[in-house]
Scaffold this active site. Structure first.
Site, short mmCIF file in Angstrom:
data_model
loop_
_atom_site.label_atom_id
_atom_site.label_comp_id
_atom_site.label_asym_id
_atom_site.label_seq_id
_atom_site.Cartn_x
_atom_site.Cartn_y
_atom_site.Cartn_z
N ARG A 1 -16.40 97.38 19.49
CA ARG A 1 -16.33 98.77 19.85
C ARG A 1 -15.56 99.99 19.19
NH1 ARG A 1 -10.27 98.31 23.01
NH2 ARG A 1 -10.18 96.04 21.39
N ASP B 1 -18.49 97.58 26.77
CA ASP B 1 -19.27 98.45 27.59
C ASP B 1 -18.67 99.17 25.38
OD1 ASP B 1 -16.83 99.33 26.99
OD2 ASP B 1 -16.30 100.48 29.27
N GLY B 2 -18.44 99.28 24.73
CA GLY B 2 -18.12 99.44 23.44
C GLY B 2 -17.73 100.78 23.58
N ARG C 1 -9.37 106.20 12.87
CA ARG C 1 -8.03 105.95 13.10
C ARG C 1 -8.67 105.69 11.41
NH1 ARG C 1 -7.08 99.29 15.55
NH2 ARG C 1 -8.82 98.80 13.84
N ASP D 1 -7.77 87.88 14.29
CA ASP D 1 -8.70 89.12 13.82
C ASP D 1 -7.90 90.43 14.27
OD1 ASP D 1 -8.29 87.74 16.37
OD2 ASP D 1 -9.03 89.72 17.13
P1 AMP Z 1 -8.85 93.01 20.23
O1 AMP Z 1 -8.40 91.55 20.11
O2 AMP Z 1 -8.66 93.94 21.61
O3 AMP Z 1 -8.46 93.70 19.21
O4 AMP Z 1 -10.82 92.88 20.36
C1 AMP Z 1 -10.77 91.40 20.46
C2 AMP Z 1 -12.55 91.87 20.52
O5 AMP Z 1 -13.40 92.20 21.81
C3 AMP Z 1 -13.14 92.46 19.51
O6 AMP Z 1 -14.45 91.78 19.00
C4 AMP Z 1 -13.48 93.29 19.92
O7 AMP Z 1 -14.30 94.37 19.07
C5 AMP Z 1 -14.21 93.59 21.24
N1 AMP Z 1 -14.28 94.36 22.36
C6 AMP Z 1 -12.61 94.63 23.03
N2 AMP Z 1 -12.85 95.91 24.06
C7 AMP Z 1 -13.84 95.76 23.93
C8 AMP Z 1 -15.19 97.10 24.60
N3 AMP Z 1 -15.07 97.49 25.65
N4 AMP Z 1 -17.07 96.51 24.53
C9 AMP Z 1 -16.71 95.34 23.44
N5 AMP Z 1 -16.03 95.00 22.33
C10 AMP Z 1 -14.89 94.94 22.98
MG MG Z 2 -9.01 93.28 17.26
#
Ligand code: AMP
Ligand code: MG
Length: 471
Positions: free
Chosen positions: A85, A117-118, A168, A240
């Site tokens: 996203r 949904d990105g 960001r 990550d």
């Molecule tokens: P995070 O730990 O919240 O930073 O995200 C974990 C993974 O989920 C990352 O690869 C993000 O890009 C993916 N991600 C989180 N929210 C979304 C979203 N709404 N749409 C697509 N990918 C998402």
């Molecule tokens: Mg992350």
């Protein structure tokens, strides 16, 4: 609009990312632009329009990509994650000659979106804006917020919510998980290319994989000590979400503690307390061990020796962390010199704070402003007994303890209940609380007109027990 983009990551091999422009949004409107950061980046304010901050218009020179990475999420390896996203617009060289990534978060689907949904909704965008800028003002290494816009589109979560995009800035978005994605595929060549890129950007003195590991280890140890000195809980320290640069990244269900307790957990998804306040240094080492194993194939010689050598480098973590932690907490009680009993003195205070459920920020600020935290450390006799030891120690301190403590103990932090109230108002279209918070938190060590308001701990019915993931 000409900007001095120089996109070194986009020049890396194709396997490192997917070319991906931001997906345009219906009706972007500016919530905020960070003027001083824009200036630091050499970006004219006039260039940071709603369309640019939303990704509807690209600045000349940007080459948008979604970066590939993997990661351990709560201990389980996920072989492919990536920007699902977000897109990296490119890199600019700032006024100080430093390379800075500009990324849009909430910018639409990418090849790494999986089921998502990105998009982002307003809440996490404003939380990251406020908290990351507050962390910067508190002196903690962090990604920054350049601007935020609403999209004029709905985002569907548990309910229909207003969409938003965060711009960001980071010294890079290279994560431990970026190394893991190539290492787990057995692609030593890509891992090496990535390491060389990361060394050039962040640790130019590192000549070998082991030296690189040491440099990242030291940066993380310093970072986590800094978090703990301001009562910060990251909440999702997955590999990550750990930046190689040593900046705090990916503010999801993060939170600052109000009442001090070492086992505090906020994140609703952290049911085992893996990322509890006091567990953060251990989880830092755990993540660095994953980086170490990704780097092993790049080391000359036999595996057994390399593993021993890598473990040696990781063993520096507790040392660097301990020194940084002691330095910060000594300053928090007014000490610039070092004595044998200082550690016990600090622990004595923290134990009393935990027993009394003292407010972390207000207790330390009270030491700075009044030399008296008896209204926070309320357990019978606890304050008096500690105060006596402290006074004896301060009598041997040459400097100006008040000044030391005022510079180490902020008056305010972004308290969860204020953050939640600010988000609730914004969802109703009222951004005044957001602006009030960002203004006050720009100078958290100074007393100002809003200090009392933001220093006030939550009432029982305002208390935030759980924070939810930043999606
Ligand atoms: P995070 O730990 O919240 O930073 O995200 C974990 C993974 O989920 C990352 O690869 C993000 O890009 C993916 N991600 C989180 N929210 C979304 C979203 N709404 N749409 C697509 N990918 C998402
Ligand atoms: Mg992350």
């Amino acid at each position: 609009m000409q900007t001095n983009f120089d996109n070194s990551y986009a020049r890396l091999p194709d396997a490192f990312y997917a070319k991906q422009p931001p997906v345009p949004v219906a009706k972007p409107e500016v919530i905020a632009v960070n003027e001083s950061l824009a200036q630091e980046l050499g970006l004219p304010l006039a260039s940071l329009t709603a369309d640019v901050l939303a990704g509807n218009t690209l600045l000349d020179g940007s080459e948008p990509i979604a970066q590939l990475y993997a990661g351990h999420q709560f201990g389980n390896f996920v072989p492919q994650l990536g920007d699902g996203r977000a897109v990296l617009l490119g890199e600019v060289i700032d006024q100080n000659g430093n390379r800075r990534d500009i990324q849009l978060k909430g910018s639409g689907r990418t090849p790494f979106s999986r089921g998502g949904d990105g998009r982002a909704w307003l809440g996490p965008v404003l939380r990251e804006y406020v908290v990351s800028e507050a962390m910067h003002a508190l002196g903690v290494p962090t990604t920054r917020a350049l601007g935020a816009v609403t999209t004029g589109e709905d985002v569907i979560r548990e309910r229909v919510l207003p969409g938003a995009v965060l711009a960001r800035v980071a010294s890079s978005h290279i994560r431990v998980g970026t190394f893991q994605v190539f290492a787990s595929r057995g692609n030593a060549e890509a891992t090496r290319t990535l390491m060389e890129h990361a060394i050039e950007r962040h640790y130019p003195d590192a000549d070998t994989p082991l030296d690189f590991l040491s440099a990242v280890t030291a940066a993380q140890a310093e970072l986590i000590a800094a978090w703990m000195s301001v009562g910060f809980i990251h909440g999702v320290m997955n590999t990550d979400n750990m930046a190689i640069s040593g900046e705090t990244i990916d503010y999801g269900p993060c939170a600052f503690m109000d009442a001090y307790h070492p086992s505090t957990v906020f994140s609703s998804i952290d049911q085992m307390g893996r990322y509890a306040f006091q567990n953060q240094p251990n989880m830092g080492i755990w993540n660095l061990a994953q980086l170490a194993s990704s780097l092993l194939p790049l080391m000359d010689g036999n595996d057994e020796d390399n593993i021993t050598a890598a473990e040696d480098r990781l063993h520096a973590f507790p040392e660097v962390f301990g020194a940084a932690w002691s330095r910060r907490f000594r300053a928090k009680i007014g000490l610039t010199t070092e004595e044998e009993g200082d550690g016990a003195l600090i622990q004595g205070l923290l134990q009393r704070m935990a027993t009394s459920q003292a407010d972390f920020t207000n207790t330390f600020r009270a030491l700075a402003t009044r030399r008296d935290a008896s209204n926070e450390i309320t357990e019978d006799g606890a304050w008096d007994s500690w105060q006596e030891q402290w006074a004896a120690r301060l009598s041997r301190e040459p400097g100006d303890p008040e000044a030391t403590m005022r510079a180490a103990n902020s008056a305010i932090i972004p308290r969860n209940h204020r953050v939640e109230q600010m988000i609730a108002a914004a969802v109703e279209g009222d951004f005044a609380p957001f602006h009030r918070m960002t203004a006050a938190l720009a100078t958290p060590y100074e007393d100002g007109p809003d200090t009392a308001y933001f220093a006030t701990a939550p009432l029982p019915d305002e208390r935030v027990a759980r924070t939810f993931c930043g999606t």
